[in-house]
Design an enzyme around this catalytic site. Structure first.
Site, PDB file in Angstrom:
ATOM      1  N   LYS A   1       1.492   4.527  -3.149  1.00  0.00           N
ATOM      2  CA  LYS A   1       0.823   5.701  -2.564  1.00  0.00           C
ATOM      3  C   LYS A   1       2.339   6.514  -3.355  1.00  0.00           C
ATOM      4  O   LYS A   1       2.395   7.890  -3.384  1.00  0.00           O
ATOM      5  CB  LYS A   1       0.485   5.908  -1.435  1.00  0.00           C
ATOM      6  CG  LYS A   1      -0.493   5.540  -0.967  1.00  0.00           C
ATOM      7  CD  LYS A   1      -1.802   5.520  -2.285  1.00  0.00           C
ATOM      8  CE  LYS A   1      -3.351   6.067  -2.144  1.00  0.00           C
ATOM      9  NZ  LYS A   1      -4.738   6.318  -2.167  1.00  0.00           N
TER      10      LYS A   1
ATOM     11  N   TYR B   1       0.959  -1.185  -0.062  1.00  0.00           N
ATOM     12  CA  TYR B   1       0.144  -0.047   0.218  1.00  0.00           C
ATOM     13  C   TYR B   1       0.523   1.022  -0.334  1.00  0.00           C
ATOM     14  O   TYR B   1       0.058   2.200  -0.557  1.00  0.00           O
ATOM     15  CB  TYR B   1      -1.226  -0.334   1.411  1.00  0.00           C
ATOM     16  CG  TYR B   1      -2.145   0.925   1.654  1.00  0.00           C
ATOM     17  CD1 TYR B   1      -2.680   1.548   0.772  1.00  0.00           C
ATOM     18  CD2 TYR B   1      -1.033   2.287   2.795  1.00  0.00           C
ATOM     19  CE1 TYR B   1      -3.773   2.840   0.367  1.00  0.00           C
ATOM     20  CE2 TYR B   1      -2.279   2.996   3.045  1.00  0.00           C
ATOM     21  CZ  TYR B   1      -3.698   3.430   1.594  1.00  0.00           C
ATOM     22  OH  TYR B   1      -4.196   4.821   1.419  1.00  0.00           O
TER      23      TYR B   1
ATOM     24  N   THR C   1     -13.826   6.104   6.583  1.00  0.00           N
ATOM     25  CA  THR C   1     -14.415   5.624   4.466  1.00  0.00           C
ATOM     26  C   THR C   1     -14.753   4.362   5.477  1.00  0.00           C
ATOM     27  O   THR C   1     -13.777   3.367   5.543  1.00  0.00           O
ATOM     28  CB  THR C   1     -13.983   6.599   3.736  1.00  0.00           C
ATOM     29  OG1 THR C   1     -12.649   5.559   3.419  1.00  0.00           O
ATOM     30  CG2 THR C   1     -13.511   8.123   3.727  1.00  0.00           C
TER      31      THR C   1
END
Length: 236
Positions: free
Chosen positions: A117, A113, A150
């Site tokens: 990014k 991850y 989220t």
């Protein structure tokens, strides 16, 4: 508002979406690259890419490149078209493994991850360099939305989910608050003509030192072009 289906984990879907969008003969003034997954178990996209790298990074890389022609035609000297890519503070701890971008040697959800990014920041800076060199009326910036409440956290451990549920009201931004810097980058008069910026809380901030290494930006761009099957115009 008009919905167009585009699966960022599918190179075929991205190409189909761009083809359908171009058929409308519409201008394109703002492109926000915002899709993403986080900490998913080791798995691949339909094209065989590690999912974090394939969806978070390569999907946006291909989409942006295929839409660049329309963006360039839409931008004006006094009103640039804008590309905003959403990264994360996680990029500060990311390491770009150019010899193993698919994390085949050693898979870590956190490492994969963070690498995706980090790649988005490097991509944005290289893109802005190319846009400036071509005299295009298009700017590219990258945004850190902060920690936002989220569904991105659906794959974290259950203990983390419980802590998040208990503390989200105190430590997490709402989706509306999380979108604020992206919106700022997309429409603020203060950002007119400004590109190659890393933005956090609507302010220009320094990204990780490694993101400013131009040779690394160039090598990632070249390798990305090969992976998604497009020509590397920057090498000409």
């Amino acid at each position: 508002v008009e919905f167009g289906y585009c699966d960022l984990a599918s190179m075929k879907s991205i190409r189909q979406f761009v083809q359908q969008f171009r058929a409308k003969n519409c201008p394109l003034h703002v492109l926000v690259n915002n899709a993403g997954v986080m900490l998913v178990p080791e798995r691949k996209t339909e094209d065989g890419f590690e999912e974090h790298f394939g969806l978070n990074y390569l999907g946006h890389f291909l989409l942006t490149n295929l839409l660049l022609g329309t963006l360039k035609k839409s931008g004006r000297h006094s009103h640039n078209a804008r590309i905003i890519t959403v990264s994360s503070a996680t990029h500060y701890v990311g390491k770009l493994q150019l010899n193993d971008l698919q994390s085949r040697c050693s898979y870590s959800p956190h490492g994969a991850y963070a690498q995706s990014k980090l790649a988005l920041v490097l991509f944005t800076y290289r893109l802005q360099h190319l846009l400036t060199a071509n005299g295009s009326h298009v700017t590219a910036n990258v945004v850190d939305p902060g920690v936002v409440n989220t569904e991105l956290y659906r794959h974290v451990f259950w203990v983390v989910k419980v802590v998040k549920w208990m503390t989200a009201w105190l430590f997490f931004k709402t989706p509306e608050e999380g979108a604020a810097t992206t919106i700022y980058a997309a429409v603020s008069p203060e950002m007119e003509g400004a590109g190659g910026c890393y933005l956090y809380n609507e302010k220009r901030t320094k990204s990780a030192d490694v993101t400013y290494e131009e040779e690394l930006q160039r090598r990632l761009w070249t390798e990305s072009c090969k992976m998604v099957g497009i020509s590397d115009e920057s090498s000409r």
